[in-house]
Design a protein around this motif. Structure first.
Motif, PDB file in Angstrom:
ATOM      1  N   SER A   1       0.844  -1.197   0.000  1.00 10.58           N
ATOM      2  CA  SER A   1       0.000   0.000   0.000  1.00 10.58           C
ATOM      3  C   SER A   1       0.877   1.244   0.000  1.00 10.58           C
ATOM      4  CB  SER A   1      -0.905   0.010   1.236  1.00 10.58           C
ATOM      5  OG  SER A   1      -1.698   1.187   1.227  1.00 10.58           O
ATOM      6  N   VAL A   2       0.741   2.037  -1.047  1.00  9.91           N
ATOM      7  CA  VAL A   2       1.579   3.233  -1.174  1.00  9.91           C
ATOM      8  C   VAL A   2       0.701   4.475  -1.296  1.00  9.91           C
ATOM      9  CG1 VAL A   2       3.562   4.264  -2.336  1.00  9.91           C
ATOM     10  CG2 VAL A   2       3.223   1.785  -2.461  1.00  9.91           C
ATOM     11  N   VAL A   3       0.423   5.078  -0.153  1.00  8.36           N
ATOM     12  CA  VAL A   3      -0.159   6.418  -0.090  1.00  8.36           C
ATOM     13  C   VAL A   3       0.851   7.173   0.758  1.00  8.36           C
ATOM     14  CG1 VAL A   3      -2.137   7.821   0.557  1.00  8.36           C
ATOM     15  CG2 VAL A   3      -2.486   5.447  -0.190  1.00  8.36           C
ATOM     16  N   ASP A   4       1.670   7.965   0.101  1.00 11.67           N
ATOM     17  CA  ASP A   4       2.955   8.335   0.721  1.00 11.67           C
ATOM     18  C   ASP A   4       3.296   9.814   0.528  1.00 11.67           C
ATOM     19  OD1 ASP A   4       5.356   7.929   2.030  1.00 11.67           O
ATOM     20  OD2 ASP A   4       6.358   7.018   0.311  1.00 11.67           O
ATOM     21  N   PRO A   5       2.483  10.719   1.141  1.00 12.03           N
ATOM     22  CA  PRO A   5       2.787  12.146   0.964  1.00 12.03           C
ATOM     23  C   PRO A   5       4.153  12.542   1.504  1.00 12.03           C
ATOM     24  CG  PRO A   5       1.036  11.820   2.588  1.00 12.03           C
ATOM     25  CD  PRO A   5       1.263  10.498   1.938  1.00 12.03           C
ATOM     26  N   GLY A   6       4.711  11.717   2.414  1.00 14.52           N
ATOM     27  CA  GLY A   6       6.023  12.043   2.999  1.00 14.52           C
ATOM     28  C   GLY A   6       7.178  11.346   2.306  1.00 14.52           C
TER      29      GLY A   6
ATOM     30  N   GLN B   1      -0.842 -12.333   7.188  1.00 15.72           N
ATOM     31  CA  GLN B   1      -0.640 -11.665   5.915  1.00 15.72           C
ATOM     32  C   GLN B   1       0.395 -10.570   6.124  1.00 15.72           C
ATOM     33  OE1 GLN B   1      -4.722 -10.677   5.992  1.00 15.72           O
ATOM     34  NE2 GLN B   1      -5.293 -12.067   4.333  1.00 15.72           N
ATOM     35  N   TYR B   2       1.027 -10.153   5.021  1.00 15.29           N
ATOM     36  CA  TYR B   2       2.043  -9.104   5.093  1.00 15.29           C
ATOM     37  C   TYR B   2       1.504  -7.822   4.482  1.00 15.29           C
ATOM     38  CZ  TYR B   2       5.055 -13.207   5.645  1.00 15.29           C
ATOM     39  OH  TYR B   2       5.614 -14.387   6.073  1.00 15.29           O
ATOM     40  N   ILE B   3       1.815  -6.697   5.120  1.00 18.02           N
ATOM     41  CA  ILE B   3       1.464  -5.399   4.546  1.00 18.02           C
ATOM     42  C   ILE B   3       2.731  -4.555   4.473  1.00 18.02           C
ATOM     43  CG2 ILE B   3       0.061  -3.325   4.750  1.00 18.02           C
ATOM     44  CD1 ILE B   3      -1.973  -5.101   6.250  1.00 18.02           C
ATOM     45  N   VAL B   4       3.093  -4.196   3.253  1.00 20.34           N
ATOM     46  CA  VAL B   4       4.314  -3.440   2.973  1.00 20.34           C
ATOM     47  C   VAL B   4       3.882  -2.003   2.713  1.00 20.34           C
ATOM     48  CG1 VAL B   4       6.349  -3.316   1.488  1.00 20.34           C
ATOM     49  CG2 VAL B   4       5.214  -5.530   1.853  1.00 20.34           C
ATOM     50  N   THR B   5       4.388  -1.057   3.516  1.00 20.97           N
ATOM     51  CA  THR B   5       3.829   0.303   3.449  1.00 20.97           C
ATOM     52  C   THR B   5       4.735   1.295   4.171  1.00 20.97           C
ATOM     53  OG1 THR B   5       1.823   1.595   3.945  1.00 20.97           O
ATOM     54  CG2 THR B   5       2.472  -0.044   5.583  1.00 20.97           C
ATOM     55  N   PRO B   6       4.582   2.586   3.883  1.00 17.77           N
ATOM     56  CA  PRO B   6       5.219   3.573   4.764  1.00 17.77           C
ATOM     57  C   PRO B   6       4.553   3.535   6.145  1.00 17.77           C
ATOM     58  CG  PRO B   6       4.160   4.658   2.858  1.00 17.77           C
ATOM     59  CD  PRO B   6       3.873   3.206   2.747  1.00 17.77           C
TER      60      PRO B   6
ATOM     61  N   LYS C   1      11.832  11.436   6.484  1.00 14.08           N
ATOM     62  CA  LYS C   1      12.385  10.496   7.459  1.00 14.08           C
ATOM     63  C   LYS C   1      11.393   9.391   7.869  1.00 14.08           C
ATOM     64  CE  LYS C   1      16.612  11.987   8.619  1.00 14.08           C
ATOM     65  NZ  LYS C   1      17.130  12.171   7.263  1.00 14.08           N
ATOM     66  N   ARG C   2      10.185   9.390   7.306  1.00 16.88           N
ATOM     67  CA  ARG C   2       9.225   8.352   7.699  1.00 16.88           C
ATOM     68  C   ARG C   2       9.779   6.956   7.339  1.00 16.88           C
ATOM     69  NH1 ARG C   2       9.735   6.429   3.632  1.00 16.88           N
ATOM     70  NH2 ARG C   2       8.741   6.713   1.621  1.00 16.88           N
ATOM     71  N   ARG C   3       9.455   5.982   8.197  1.00 18.99           N
ATOM     72  CA  ARG C   3      10.016   4.640   8.023  1.00 18.99           C
ATOM     73  C   ARG C   3       9.227   3.847   6.989  1.00 18.99           C
ATOM     74  NH1 ARG C   3      10.267   3.094  14.390  1.00 18.99           N
ATOM     75  NH2 ARG C   3       8.031   3.450  14.082  1.00 18.99           N
ATOM     76  N   SER C   4       9.891   2.886   6.387  1.00 14.25           N
ATOM     77  CA  SER C   4       9.237   1.916   5.507  1.00 14.25           C
ATOM     78  C   SER C   4       9.182   0.600   6.268  1.00 14.25           C
ATOM     79  CB  SER C   4      10.040   1.735   4.225  1.00 14.25           C
ATOM     80  OG  SER C   4      10.144   2.962   3.530  1.00 14.25           O
ATOM     81  N   VAL C   5       8.000  -0.031   6.297  1.00 14.44           N
ATOM     82  CA  VAL C   5       7.832  -1.197   7.165  1.00 14.44           C
ATOM     83  C   VAL C   5       7.071  -2.325   6.465  1.00 14.44           C
ATOM     84  CG1 VAL C   5       7.843   0.202   9.280  1.00 14.44           C
ATOM     85  CG2 VAL C   5       5.653  -0.334   8.164  1.00 14.44           C
ATOM     86  N   VAL C   6       7.182  -3.509   7.076  1.00 15.59           N
ATOM     87  CA  VAL C   6       6.299  -4.633   6.740  1.00 15.59           C
ATOM     88  C   VAL C   6       5.647  -5.095   8.044  1.00 15.59           C
ATOM     89  CG1 VAL C   6       6.083  -6.948   5.783  1.00 15.59           C
ATOM     90  CG2 VAL C   6       7.804  -5.385   4.846  1.00 15.59           C
ATOM     91  N   ALA C   7       4.311  -5.152   8.031  1.00 12.27           N
ATOM     92  CA  ALA C   7       3.566  -5.641   9.192  1.00 12.27           C
ATOM     93  C   ALA C   7       3.098  -7.063   8.918  1.00 12.27           C
ATOM     94  CB  ALA C   7       2.367  -4.745   9.473  1.00 12.27           C
TER      95      ALA C   7
END
Length: 282
Positions: free
Chosen positions: A69-74, A90-95, A78-84
Protein backbone atom coordinates in the motif's frame (compact mmCIF):
# COMPACT_ATOMS: atom_id res chain seq x y z
CA UNK A 1 4.31 -18.83 4.45
CA UNK A 2 4.08 -16.60 1.34
CA UNK A 3 1.76 -17.76 -1.43
CA UNK A 4 2.82 -15.82 -4.58
CA UNK A 5 -0.18 -13.47 -4.23
CA UNK A 6 0.69 -9.76 -4.39
CA UNK A 7 -2.06 -7.16 -3.97
CA UNK A 8 -1.28 -3.52 -4.81
CA UNK A 9 -2.96 -0.34 -3.55
CA UNK A 10 -1.96 3.27 -4.20
CA UNK A 11 -3.14 6.81 -4.91
CA UNK A 12 -1.31 6.73 -8.27
CA UNK A 13 -4.34 6.23 -10.55
CA UNK A 14 -3.96 4.46 -13.89
CA UNK A 15 -3.44 7.45 -16.17
CA UNK A 16 0.33 6.97 -16.45
CA UNK A 17 2.95 4.27 -16.08
CA UNK A 18 3.49 4.32 -12.30
CA UNK A 19 1.40 1.26 -11.42
CA UNK A 20 2.67 -0.63 -14.45
CA UNK A 21 6.25 0.06 -13.35
CA UNK A 22 5.47 -1.45 -9.94
CA UNK A 23 4.03 -4.58 -11.58
CA UNK A 24 7.10 -4.84 -13.83
CA UNK A 25 9.47 -4.66 -10.86
CA UNK A 26 7.47 -7.37 -9.09
CA UNK A 27 7.47 -9.69 -12.09
CA UNK A 28 11.20 -9.19 -12.62
CA UNK A 29 11.65 -10.54 -9.09
CA UNK A 30 9.44 -13.55 -9.88
CA UNK A 31 7.38 -14.33 -12.98
CA UNK A 32 5.39 -16.78 -10.80
CA UNK A 33 3.70 -13.97 -8.88
CA UNK A 34 0.00 -13.35 -9.35
CA UNK A 35 -0.51 -9.59 -9.07
CA UNK A 36 -3.91 -8.16 -8.15
CA UNK A 37 -5.15 -4.62 -7.51
CA UNK A 38 -7.02 -3.50 -4.44
CA UNK A 39 -7.47 0.04 -5.83
CA UNK A 40 -5.28 2.79 -7.26
CA UNK A 41 -8.00 5.42 -6.84
CA UNK A 42 -7.28 6.38 -3.23
CA UNK A 43 -7.77 10.15 -2.97
CA UNK A 44 -4.26 11.61 -3.41
CA UNK A 45 -2.35 11.84 -0.10
CA UNK A 46 -5.31 10.46 1.91
CA UNK A 47 -3.63 8.04 4.35
CA UNK A 48 -6.87 7.48 6.28
CA UNK A 49 -8.61 6.24 3.13
CA UNK A 50 -5.71 3.95 2.26
CA UNK A 51 -5.83 2.50 5.77
CA UNK A 52 -9.59 1.97 5.59
CA UNK A 53 -9.49 0.22 2.20
CA UNK A 54 -6.93 -2.26 3.52
CA UNK A 55 -9.21 -3.00 6.48
CA UNK A 56 -12.14 -3.40 4.07
CA UNK A 57 -10.25 -6.00 2.03
CA UNK A 58 -7.51 -7.99 3.76
CA UNK A 59 -9.63 -10.50 5.66
CA UNK A 60 -11.05 -11.85 2.40
CA UNK A 61 -7.62 -12.92 1.12
CA UNK A 62 -5.80 -16.16 1.98
CA UNK A 63 -3.11 -16.46 4.63
CA UNK A 64 0.31 -15.57 3.29
CA UNK A 65 -0.94 -12.87 0.89
CA UNK A 66 1.32 -9.82 0.59
CA UNK A 67 -0.24 -6.36 0.28
CA UNK A 68 1.68 -3.31 -0.90
CA UNK A 69 0.00 0.00 0.00
CA UNK A 70 1.58 3.23 -1.17
CA UNK A 71 -0.16 6.42 -0.09
CA UNK A 72 2.95 8.33 0.72
CA UNK A 73 2.79 12.15 0.96
CA UNK A 74 6.02 12.04 3.00
CA UNK A 75 8.05 10.16 0.36
CA UNK A 76 11.75 10.98 0.65
CA UNK A 77 11.35 12.22 4.24
CA UNK A 78 12.39 10.50 7.46
CA UNK A 79 9.22 8.35 7.70
CA UNK A 80 10.02 4.64 8.02
CA UNK A 81 9.24 1.92 5.51
CA UNK A 82 7.83 -1.20 7.17
CA UNK A 83 6.30 -4.63 6.74
CA UNK A 84 3.57 -5.64 9.19
CA UNK A 85 2.62 -9.26 9.88
CA UNK A 86 -1.09 -9.40 10.69
CA UNK A 87 -2.84 -11.74 13.10
CA UNK A 88 -4.21 -13.48 9.98
CA UNK A 89 -0.64 -14.13 8.77
CA UNK A 90 -0.64 -11.66 5.91
CA UNK A 91 2.04 -9.10 5.09
CA UNK A 92 1.46 -5.40 4.55
CA UNK A 93 4.31 -3.44 2.97
CA UNK A 94 3.83 0.30 3.45
CA UNK A 95 5.22 3.57 4.76
CA UNK A 96 4.79 3.89 8.54
CA UNK A 97 2.61 6.98 8.24
CA UNK A 98 -0.73 5.85 9.66
CA UNK A 99 -1.63 3.41 6.87
CA UNK A 100 -1.58 0.53 9.38
CA UNK A 101 -4.04 2.20 11.79
CA UNK A 102 -7.20 0.27 10.90
CA UNK A 103 -5.32 -3.02 10.50
CA UNK A 104 -3.84 -2.65 13.98
CA UNK A 105 -7.20 -1.74 15.53
CA UNK A 106 -9.54 -4.09 13.64
CA UNK A 107 -7.41 -7.04 12.47
CA UNK A 108 -4.39 -7.06 14.78
CA UNK A 109 -0.66 -6.92 14.07
CA UNK A 110 1.71 -9.57 15.43
CA UNK A 111 5.00 -7.97 14.43
CA UNK A 112 6.48 -5.09 12.42
CA UNK A 113 9.88 -4.88 10.75
CA UNK A 114 11.58 -1.86 9.24
CA UNK A 115 12.60 -2.42 5.63
CA UNK A 116 16.37 -2.40 5.41
CA UNK A 117 16.87 -0.29 2.31
CA UNK A 118 20.44 -1.50 1.96
CA UNK A 119 19.29 -5.08 1.37
CA UNK A 120 15.73 -4.59 0.15
CA UNK A 121 15.84 -1.82 -2.41
CA UNK A 122 16.24 -2.17 -6.16
CA UNK A 123 19.86 -1.90 -7.23
CA UNK A 124 21.04 1.46 -8.58
CA UNK A 125 17.99 3.41 -7.39
CA UNK A 126 19.56 5.02 -4.32
CA UNK A 127 19.55 8.42 -6.06
CA UNK A 128 15.81 8.25 -6.77
CA UNK A 129 13.94 9.76 -3.82
CA UNK A 130 10.35 10.03 -5.04
CA UNK A 131 9.25 6.58 -6.26
CA UNK A 132 9.62 4.29 -3.28
CA UNK A 133 6.44 2.55 -4.46
CA UNK A 134 8.51 1.04 -7.24
CA UNK A 135 12.00 0.93 -5.73
CA UNK A 136 11.26 -0.17 -2.15
CA UNK A 137 7.66 -1.31 -1.65
CA UNK A 138 6.86 -3.24 -4.84
CA UNK A 139 10.37 -4.72 -4.76
CA UNK A 140 10.22 -5.82 -1.12
CA UNK A 141 6.62 -7.01 -1.53
CA UNK A 142 7.61 -9.16 -4.50
CA UNK A 143 10.56 -10.66 -2.63
CA UNK A 144 8.28 -11.56 0.30
CA UNK A 145 5.39 -12.84 -1.83
CA UNK A 146 7.69 -15.07 -3.86
CA UNK A 147 9.44 -16.44 -0.77
CA UNK A 148 12.79 -15.03 -1.93
CA UNK A 149 13.15 -13.43 1.49
CA UNK A 150 11.58 -14.35 4.81
CA UNK A 151 9.84 -11.86 7.12
CA UNK A 152 12.94 -11.99 9.34
CA UNK A 153 15.08 -10.83 6.40
CA UNK A 154 13.02 -7.69 5.83
CA UNK A 155 14.98 -5.77 8.47
CA UNK A 156 15.06 -4.99 12.18
CA UNK A 157 12.10 -5.65 14.45
CA UNK A 158 10.12 -2.62 15.66
CA UNK A 159 7.64 -2.38 18.52
CA UNK A 160 4.05 -2.74 17.33
CA UNK A 161 2.97 -0.01 19.77
CA UNK A 162 5.39 2.44 18.11
CA UNK A 163 3.79 2.44 14.66
CA UNK A 164 2.17 5.72 13.58
CA UNK A 165 -1.60 5.80 14.05
CA UNK A 166 -4.21 8.19 12.72
CA UNK A 167 -6.45 9.67 15.42
CA UNK A 168 -10.01 8.33 15.17
CA UNK A 169 -13.28 9.70 16.53
CA UNK A 170 -14.68 7.81 19.53
CA UNK A 171 -18.37 6.96 19.43
CA UNK A 172 -20.51 8.82 21.94
CA UNK A 173 -23.48 6.83 23.25
CA UNK A 174 -26.45 8.35 25.03
CA UNK A 175 -29.73 6.90 26.25
CA UNK A 176 -31.46 7.68 22.94
CA UNK A 177 -28.68 8.68 20.55
CA UNK A 178 -25.34 7.67 19.10
CA UNK A 179 -22.73 10.09 17.69
CA UNK A 180 -19.74 9.37 15.47
CA UNK A 181 -18.06 10.57 12.30
CA UNK A 182 -18.36 9.90 8.57
CA UNK A 183 -15.27 7.85 7.89
CA UNK A 184 -15.49 7.18 4.18
CA UNK A 185 -17.78 6.87 1.18
CA UNK A 186 -18.95 3.84 -0.69
CA UNK A 187 -17.55 5.89 -3.54
CA UNK A 188 -19.40 4.70 -6.61
CA UNK A 189 -22.83 4.77 -4.97
CA UNK A 190 -22.30 7.81 -2.73
CA UNK A 191 -23.38 6.10 0.49
CA UNK A 192 -21.89 7.35 3.77
CA UNK A 193 -20.02 4.85 5.94
CA UNK A 194 -19.85 6.02 9.53
CA UNK A 195 -17.53 5.16 12.41
CA UNK A 196 -20.49 3.83 14.43
CA UNK A 197 -20.41 0.04 14.73
CA UNK A 198 -23.44 -2.23 14.51
CA UNK A 199 -23.03 -3.14 18.20
CA UNK A 200 -22.96 0.52 19.23
CA UNK A 201 -26.05 1.33 17.16
CA UNK A 202 -27.85 -1.73 18.53
CA UNK A 203 -27.65 -0.30 22.03
CA UNK A 204 -30.52 1.93 20.85
CA UNK A 205 -32.50 -1.31 20.25
CA UNK A 206 -33.53 -0.46 16.70
CA UNK A 207 -36.09 -2.50 14.77
CA UNK A 208 -36.33 -2.55 10.98
CA UNK A 209 -38.79 0.15 9.94
CA UNK A 210 -38.00 2.42 12.91
CA UNK A 211 -37.33 6.06 12.11
CA UNK A 212 -34.42 8.05 13.51
CA UNK A 213 -33.52 11.72 13.41
CA UNK A 214 -30.21 11.96 11.56
CA UNK A 215 -28.16 15.14 11.92
CA UNK A 216 -24.88 15.78 10.08
CA UNK A 217 -22.50 18.63 10.90
CA UNK A 218 -19.35 19.80 9.18
CA UNK A 219 -17.46 21.08 12.22
CA UNK A 220 -20.26 23.13 13.84
CA UNK A 221 -22.23 23.84 10.67
CA UNK A 222 -25.51 21.95 10.25
CA UNK A 223 -25.50 20.25 6.83
CA UNK A 224 -28.36 17.73 7.03
CA UNK A 225 -31.23 16.94 9.36
CA UNK A 226 -34.07 14.58 8.59
CA UNK A 227 -36.03 11.56 9.75
CA UNK A 228 -34.60 8.40 8.20
CA UNK A 229 -35.88 4.80 8.22
CA UNK A 230 -33.70 1.93 9.45
CA UNK A 231 -33.87 -0.86 6.89
CA UNK A 232 -32.31 -4.21 6.10
CA UNK A 233 -31.47 -3.23 2.52
CA UNK A 234 -32.01 -0.38 0.06
CA UNK A 235 -35.27 -1.88 -1.25
CA UNK A 236 -36.85 -1.20 2.15
CA UNK A 237 -37.51 2.40 1.12
CA UNK A 238 -38.84 3.98 -2.08
CA UNK A 239 -36.43 5.09 -4.81
CA UNK A 240 -34.99 8.45 -3.83
CA UNK A 241 -35.67 7.94 -0.11
CA UNK A 242 -32.90 7.88 2.53
CA UNK A 243 -32.09 4.79 4.58
CA UNK A 244 -29.98 3.83 7.62
CA UNK A 245 -28.48 0.36 7.14
CA UNK A 246 -25.63 -1.86 8.39
CA UNK A 247 -22.89 -2.11 5.77
CA UNK A 248 -20.62 -5.02 4.84
CA UNK A 249 -18.10 -4.01 7.56
CA UNK A 250 -20.78 -3.95 10.26
CA UNK A 251 -20.79 -0.18 10.42
CA UNK A 252 -23.80 2.11 10.21
CA UNK A 253 -24.30 3.42 6.69
CA UNK A 254 -26.54 6.12 5.25
CA UNK A 255 -27.79 5.82 1.68
CA UNK A 256 -30.39 7.02 -0.79
CA UNK A 257 -32.08 4.19 -2.65
CA UNK A 258 -30.67 4.39 -6.20
CA UNK A 259 -29.11 7.79 -5.51
CA UNK A 260 -25.96 9.32 -4.02
CA UNK A 261 -26.36 10.66 -0.49
CA UNK A 262 -22.93 12.34 -0.66
CA UNK A 263 -23.79 14.23 -3.88
CA UNK A 264 -27.36 15.06 -2.89
CA UNK A 265 -26.27 16.88 0.27
CA UNK A 266 -22.63 17.68 -0.56
CA UNK A 267 -21.31 15.55 2.31
CA UNK A 268 -17.60 14.95 2.85
CA UNK A 269 -15.62 12.57 5.01
CA UNK A 270 -13.19 12.84 7.90
CA UNK A 271 -13.11 13.61 11.59
CA UNK A 272 -14.73 17.04 11.09
CA UNK A 273 -17.89 15.42 9.65
CA UNK A 274 -20.05 14.48 12.63
CA UNK A 275 -23.22 12.41 12.56
CA UNK A 276 -25.84 11.98 15.27
CA UNK A 277 -28.55 9.31 15.07
CA UNK A 278 -31.32 9.91 17.58
CA UNK A 279 -34.27 7.67 18.43
CA UNK A 280 -37.63 9.29 17.79
CA UNK A 281 -40.00 8.89 20.72
CA UNK A 282 -43.22 7.22 19.72
Amino acid sequence: MSNNLLVLQSDFGLVDGAVSAMIGVALQESAELVVHHLTHDITPYNIFEGSYRLFQTVEYWPEGTTFVSVVDPGVGSKRRSVVALTEKNQYIVTPDNGTLSFIKKEVGIKAVREISEVANRRANTEHSYTFHGRDVYAYTGAKLASGHISFEEVGPLLKVEDIVEIPTVATLLGADFVKGSIDILDVRFGSLWTSVSRDEFYQLEPAFGDRFEVTIYNNDMLVYQNQVTYGKSFADVRIGQPLIYINSLYRVGLAINQGSFAKAYNIGVGSNWHIEIRKIAH
